[in-house]
Design a protein around this motif. Sequence first.
Motif, PDB file in Angstrom:
ATOM      1  N   ALA A 181      -8.370  30.162   5.333  1.00  0.00           N
ATOM      2  CA  ALA A 181      -8.241  29.601   6.677  1.00  0.00           C
ATOM      3  C   ALA A 181      -9.585  29.099   7.182  1.00  0.00           C
ATOM      4  N   ASN A 182     -10.655  29.798   6.809  1.00  0.00           N
ATOM      5  CA  ASN A 182     -11.983  29.365   7.218  1.00  0.00           C
ATOM      6  C   ASN A 182     -12.289  27.972   6.673  1.00  0.00           C
ATOM      7  N   GLU A 183     -11.929  27.728   5.410  1.00  0.00           N
ATOM      8  CA  GLU A 183     -12.150  26.404   4.817  1.00  0.00           C
ATOM      9  C   GLU A 183     -11.273  25.351   5.480  1.00  0.00           C
ATOM     10  N   MET A 184     -10.063  25.746   5.877  1.00  0.00           N
ATOM     11  CA  MET A 184      -9.187  24.821   6.590  1.00  0.00           C
ATOM     12  C   MET A 184      -9.826  24.348   7.889  1.00  0.00           C
ATOM     13  N   VAL A 185     -10.349  25.297   8.636  1.00  0.00           N
ATOM     14  CA  VAL A 185     -10.971  24.968   9.923  1.00  0.00           C
ATOM     15  C   VAL A 185     -12.203  24.095   9.714  1.00  0.00           C
ATOM     16  N   LEU A 186     -13.013  24.435   8.723  1.00  0.00           N
ATOM     17  CA  LEU A 186     -14.199  23.632   8.439  1.00  0.00           C
ATOM     18  C   LEU A 186     -13.829  22.219   7.986  1.00  0.00           C
ATOM     19  N   ALA A 187     -12.666  22.066   7.349  1.00  0.00           N
ATOM     20  CA  ALA A 187     -12.202  20.743   6.951  1.00  0.00           C
ATOM     21  C   ALA A 187     -11.900  19.879   8.173  1.00  0.00           C
ATOM     22  N   VAL A 188     -11.396  20.519   9.241  1.00  0.00           N
ATOM     23  CA  VAL A 188     -11.167  19.793  10.498  1.00  0.00           C
ATOM     24  C   VAL A 188     -12.500  19.463  11.160  1.00  0.00           C
ATOM     25  N   VAL A 189     -13.412  20.431  11.161  1.00  0.00           N
ATOM     26  CA  VAL A 189     -14.730  20.217  11.768  1.00  0.00           C
ATOM     27  C   VAL A 189     -15.467  19.055  11.096  1.00  0.00           C
ATOM     28  N   SER A 190     -15.367  18.982   9.780  1.00  0.00           N
ATOM     29  CA  SER A 190     -16.086  17.946   9.023  1.00  0.00           C
ATOM     30  C   SER A 190     -15.339  16.617   8.969  1.00  0.00           C
ATOM     31  N   GLY A 191     -14.112  16.588   9.479  1.00  0.00           N
ATOM     32  CA  GLY A 191     -13.353  15.345   9.488  1.00  0.00           C
ATOM     33  C   GLY A 191     -12.634  15.041   8.192  1.00  0.00           C
ATOM     34  N   GLN A 192     -12.518  16.018   7.298  1.00  0.00           N
ATOM     35  CA  GLN A 192     -11.819  15.789   6.031  1.00  0.00           C
ATOM     36  C   GLN A 192     -10.317  15.669   6.223  1.00  0.00           C
ATOM     37  N   VAL A 193      -9.784  16.344   7.243  1.00  0.00           N
ATOM     38  CA  VAL A 193      -8.345  16.287   7.530  1.00  0.00           C
ATOM     39  C   VAL A 193      -8.126  16.011   9.013  1.00  0.00           C
ATOM     40  N   THR A 194      -6.923  15.570   9.327  1.00  0.00           N
ATOM     41  CA  THR A 194      -6.587  15.249  10.716  1.00  0.00           C
ATOM     42  C   THR A 194      -6.420  16.501  11.560  1.00  0.00           C
TER      43      THR A 194
END
Length: 323
Positions: free
Chosen positions: A187-200
């Motif tokens: 879940a931490n990586e999921m959130v960081l993916a949003v922070v970095s703009g990798q996912v919507t």
Amino acid sequence: MSVRFGLVGACLLASVASPALAQEDASRYPSRPIRIIVGFAAGGGNDVIARIYAQKLSEDLGQPVIVENKPGAGAIVATEYVSKAAPDGYTLLVGASGMAINQSLYAKLPYDSVRDFVAISELASFPLLMIVNASSPIKSVAELVTYAKANADKTNYATSSATFQLVTELFKQKTGAPMQAIPYKSANEMVLAVVSGQVTTTIADSGPVSPQVRSGTVRALAVTAQKRMEDFPDVPTMKEAGADVDAIIWTGIFAPKATPPGIAKKLEAEFVKIAKMPDVVARLKAIGVDAVGTSTDEFTKIIQSDIARWGDLVKSANIKIEQ
């Protein structure tokens, strides 16, 4: 690598044959370090919960309690590993709602979530939050749906377990918003993916989400509970936001089947006690998680109820997730 200790088979036969001996084993337990296996990478909500409880369990029992992360296949790897571990109380599993969900999503699992485990205690429960990057023009669930329908080829979401994926797929079913799943290990990586703009977007537990919402790096669009969270009173529920999605998630502690009843009861009593400790309640509350602490019987009924509930939802929504 699986760790096996000598005379496990003999001890197991003895515990089955003699309840008194099982009780003697419980009186000496534990005599060496205990491992708690977590099916997700470090930093996620289940990992944080596991470490809070592990610290207290170690203090109470006077033995090291080691949290070991074994991410992979939405926690299926870790769950299978513990299902095949020696049933001696020294290898435990921190499992999440995905254990109930996986029973319906996958035609073949290498374990049965009820038959292959002793459900020691529910440790915690928490809602999920849908988030987007703080700089995203999307400011509401309605705007996300509109954006997704207009940009189906580039709208995606992060997921690290069947739980997050199923809830998001239900959101898609309810709203008609097309989004592609992008897998992550925690879940931490999921959130960081949003922070970095990798996912919507992503729908994740409050543990890794709350600090990012408070710091302003992500925007919370909705919470998957029947009422708003105390920490984020301005964030609407999914139903208030126009999506009929309601999901409260649990985290619990499990032992392999055939664990001696005396040891299982000793662990149950310990985790129920820890869940009531004021500092544990406060530490969990700080990340948007409620400490629970149920009996084995209560927790088993919750799991069975969830298997039925999520199974009905999977069938009605015709959701298929490949392993």
